[in-house]
Design a protein around this motif. Structure first.
Motif, mmCIF file in Angstrom:
data_model
loop_
_atom_site.group_PDB
_atom_site.id
_atom_site.type_symbol
_atom_site.label_atom_id
_atom_site.label_comp_id
_atom_site.label_asym_id
_atom_site.label_seq_id
_atom_site.Cartn_x
_atom_site.Cartn_y
_atom_site.Cartn_z
ATOM 1 N N ALA A 67 -3.195 10.927 2.027
ATOM 2 C CA ALA A 67 -4.570 10.555 1.692
ATOM 3 C C ALA A 67 -4.611 9.276 0.850
ATOM 4 N N ARG A 68 -3.659 9.162 -0.070
ATOM 5 C CA ARG A 68 -3.659 8.009 -0.975
ATOM 6 C C ARG A 68 -3.350 6.709 -0.223
ATOM 7 N N ILE A 69 -2.441 6.816 0.765
ATOM 8 C CA ILE A 69 -2.136 5.623 1.582
ATOM 9 C C ILE A 69 -3.411 5.107 2.241
ATOM 10 N N TRP A 70 -4.179 6.028 2.800
ATOM 11 C CA TRP A 70 -5.379 5.600 3.521
ATOM 12 C C TRP A 70 -6.467 5.086 2.584
ATOM 13 N N GLU A 71 -6.586 5.730 1.435
ATOM 14 C CA GLU A 71 -7.562 5.231 0.452
ATOM 15 C C GLU A 71 -7.230 3.794 0.066
ATOM 16 N N VAL A 126 0.832 -1.210 0.000
ATOM 17 C CA VAL A 126 0.000 0.000 0.000
ATOM 18 C C VAL A 126 0.867 1.261 0.000
ATOM 19 N N VAL A 127 1.836 1.307 0.904
ATOM 20 C CA VAL A 127 2.655 2.523 1.032
ATOM 21 C C VAL A 127 3.487 2.731 -0.237
ATOM 22 N N ILE A 128 4.064 1.633 -0.752
ATOM 23 C CA ILE A 128 4.878 1.741 -1.968
ATOM 24 C C ILE A 128 4.018 2.166 -3.154
ATOM 25 N N ASP A 129 2.822 1.560 -3.297
ATOM 26 C CA ASP A 129 1.932 1.911 -4.403
ATOM 27 C C ASP A 129 1.480 3.366 -4.306
ATOM 28 N N GLN A 184 1.999 6.163 -7.183
ATOM 29 C CA GLN A 184 0.866 6.855 -7.814
ATOM 30 C C GLN A 184 0.966 8.369 -7.661
ATOM 31 N N VAL A 185 1.372 8.809 -6.489
ATOM 32 C CA VAL A 185 1.408 10.266 -6.254
ATOM 33 C C VAL A 185 2.607 10.898 -6.957
ATOM 34 N N TYR A 186 3.770 10.225 -6.893
ATOM 35 C CA TYR A 186 4.991 10.839 -7.399
ATOM 36 C C TYR A 186 5.393 10.338 -8.781
ATOM 37 N N GLY A 187 4.697 9.320 -9.257
ATOM 38 C CA GLY A 187 5.028 8.778 -10.574
ATOM 39 C C GLY A 187 6.425 8.202 -10.634
ATOM 40 N N GLY A 209 -7.854 1.499 2.912
ATOM 41 C CA GLY A 209 -9.297 1.280 3.083
ATOM 42 C C GLY A 209 -9.817 0.278 2.053
ATOM 43 N N GLN A 210 -9.391 0.445 0.798
ATOM 44 C CA GLN A 210 -9.830 -0.489 -0.255
ATOM 45 C C GLN A 210 -9.397 -1.912 0.072
ATOM 46 N N GLN A 211 -8.163 -2.008 0.520
ATOM 47 C CA GLN A 211 -7.621 -3.328 0.852
ATOM 48 C C GLN A 211 -8.438 -3.985 1.966
ATOM 49 N N SER A 212 -8.783 -3.191 2.979
ATOM 50 C CA SER A 212 -9.557 -3.721 4.096
ATOM 51 C C SER A 212 -10.928 -4.182 3.630
ATOM 52 N N LEU A 213 -11.440 -3.531 2.555
ATOM 53 C CA LEU A 213 -12.748 -3.900 2.018
ATOM 54 C C LEU A 213 -12.627 -5.065 1.031
ATOM 55 N N GLY A 214 -11.431 -5.583 0.898
ATOM 56 C CA GLY A 214 -11.248 -6.722 0.004
ATOM 57 C C GLY A 214 -10.802 -6.312 -1.388
ATOM 58 N N GLY A 215 -10.561 -5.011 -1.570
ATOM 59 C CA GLY A 215 -10.090 -4.545 -2.885
ATOM 60 C C GLY A 215 -8.611 -4.877 -3.067
ATOM 61 N N THR A 216 -8.062 -4.534 -4.174
ATOM 62 C CA THR A 216 -6.632 -4.728 -4.404
ATOM 63 C C THR A 216 -5.975 -3.360 -4.505
ATOM 64 N N SER A 217 -4.729 -3.339 -4.182
ATOM 65 C CA SER A 217 -4.012 -2.064 -4.245
ATOM 66 C C SER A 217 -3.578 -1.834 -5.665
#
Lengths: 350, 350
Positions: free
Chosen positions: B335-339, B265-268, B272-275, B342-350
């Motif tokens: 903000a992006r880390i938490w998003e 999550v943190v690496i992604d 995403q933010v810094y490209g 949150g997705q991951q906790s909901l079963g989403g993928t990073s």
């Protein structure tokens, strides 16, 4: 009379000048020929004196050498010493990175303090042994007469330990053996060590520099110049060729024979003037280029050092003092030494 | 924007507060539950934090821990660390006579500097080995993933050596091995040593006191409290029971697993933010009670530490600075880390 130098050494020197004047005022020839040497650098090790003595050996030619410096001991008896320690004083500096670093870098960058400590441990081990090649080879053995003089000196362990602020001596040595060790053995002492940060606050720093000062007290016939070169070689041989070493000064040890007529002259003069047996020591623990040292430089002529200051004369303190009675007796002491020496030269007995 | 703390850590902390405010201002629920801990003692090792964390483990219960501190590297990419070094910092003091003495007395009176140096040499030998019993036993091995992360980090010996002001590393270690040694090995460093006289002038003194400061950089799972007791025992066992030892502070090492979704999550988020691919390191050489440390205290939950300050942000200097673009991107990063979390906790993928 209070003031710096009242005893050490203006009072002492004046005793000789006043004695010479007294012979002259009385219209009496000097009992022997006297050459007076004044050295103003004694407190900083007399660095200029050796070269001057070597350049003037003919001028200085003499049958005996004597210095007046210091004074009486606590027992209120004059002290006579027949030698002094030598000294070799150096600073050793080790370097690491160009500047101090965060201490986490110590995993990759050598700490010069560790290198210096490891080198020091190889130089002197916990048994007290000093590992400079040849360090002990030149040492002149203690003679029977010297040991006898120590045995008569009344060394008192408890008094010495109280005075030094310790409860025991190294290796548990005691009595005359302790006294002999103090006067007749060399040492290697850490006089200073500084690295990193030891002030207020928590600085976990990897130091870029470390330095220490070593002083070696030497005994006859160790040569400080030889040992200086040996120490440099020792560092080179132990992976420390990059360490800087600064010679901060050296003094040759000196020791004169005790079985000679000049020693008797000085001791007898003290007995006659003060009505007491002087405190005699075969050599001294401190270092200096004084009478016995000069005797050594002049080919080993008989020599001694003594002094006329009152007990606890507070040498070097602002309230150093001379008591006039001690000064006047000091003049008699100087004059008596020469009278006896003159008689001896004429074939008389002391 | 110039000023102490603009990056470290006010700028970093504000990114989170502004991110929370942004979600609220947009009328959007926070993507996950967030607990914010502010610690004002980080620069002095957070001495109060461990007890507070232990007393509030229920309050702090979480699925992951994250800290924002520091900033970008010279390559202008965000740095993410998954651990930090531990620290044990002590002062050791040795005493000899009651006061400093004339160095001639070193023949009879033990020099505390020598005793301290001999003890230090027994503690760490020239091969770099630290001889505290059990010192190496608790060390957690380097995992395959951690080594892999090091191999991708682009360690450059020449650049590192230039930066540190040295021409070689200890033992000639180089490349990824040097990087691994910097991050995964403990050390024992002399951070300070003081005794005797090192100032102007020639004082041949026998010091009455000697002191040194040692800092041990520790790695997971070495326990600084255990090592503190071991060090005391080591001194006692080596004839130094009379040495005083002062605990000047300690910090637990921390290291989190790399094979977990929070690390992704943190690496992604950074990508995403810094490209750009962030600079990741499996653990850090410096010490601190931050995100990964907190994760360890909370039972080993996944954790990371990163930061948003611009390259060469001059941390702690009077002209420390924050660039506003970096600050704004930092808010997006938080903000992006938490998003993603949150997705991951909901079963989403990073």
């Amino acid at each position: 009379m209070y003031g710096r130098g009242t005893t050490d050494a203006k009072g002492n020197l004046l005793c000789h000048l006043r004695a010479i004047a007294a012979f002259r005022d009385a219209g009496v020839d000097l009992p022997c020929s006297i050459k007076v040497v004044f050295d103003g650098e004694e407190e900083s090790g007399s660095p200029s004196l050796p070269a001057w003595v070597r350049a003037n050996t003919d001028l200085l030619k003499a049958d005996a050498a004597l210095s007046f410096d210091g004074g009486f001991g606590g027992s209120n008896r004059p002290r006579i010493s027949f030698g002094s320690s030598g000294l070799l004083f150096v600073e050793i500096r080790a370097r690491g990175a160009e500047q101090d670093l965060h201490s986490a870098r110590a995993r990759l960058v050598q700490n010069p303090a560790w290198r210096l400590i490891w080198a020091l441990t190889q130089l002197k081990t916990p048994d007290g042994r000093i590992h400079l090649p040849g360090f002990y080879d030149a040492i002149r053995p203690v003679t029977h007469l010297e040991r006898e003089m120590l045995e008569q000196a009344g060394w008192d362990d408890a008094a010495q330990q109280r005075d030094l602020g310790v409860t025991e001596f190294i290796d548990g040595v005691s009595g005359v053996d302790a006294h002999e060790r103090l006067l007749f053995t060399p040492t290697c002492n850490i006089a200073g060590f500084a690295t990193g940060w030891m002030g207020e606050g928590h600085k976990t720093v990897l130091p870029s520099r470390a330095a220490c000062r070593l002083d070696f007290r030497l005994v006859a016939d160790q040569d400080p110049n030889v040992l200086l070169a040996t120490l440099r070689q020792f560092l080179d041989d132990h992976g420390c060729a990059d360490f800087e070493m600064e010679d901060m000064g050296s003094i040759e040890a000196s020791r004169t024979a005790l079985d000679n007529a000049f020693a008797d002259v000085v001791i007898d003069a003290a007995r006659q003037v003060y009505g007491a047996q002087p405190e005699t020591q075969p050599t001294g623990d401190a270092s200096g280029r004084q009478g016995v040292w000069l005797g050594g430089m002049l080919g080993g002529i008989p020599a001694a050092g003594t002094g006329v200051g009152p007990p606890a004369w507070r040498g070097h303190a602002a309230d150093e003092f001379m008591v006039l009675d001690y000064y006047r007796n000091g003049i008699r002491y100087a004059a008596r030494i020469w009278e006896l020496f003159g008689q001896q030269s004429l074939g008389g007995t002391s």
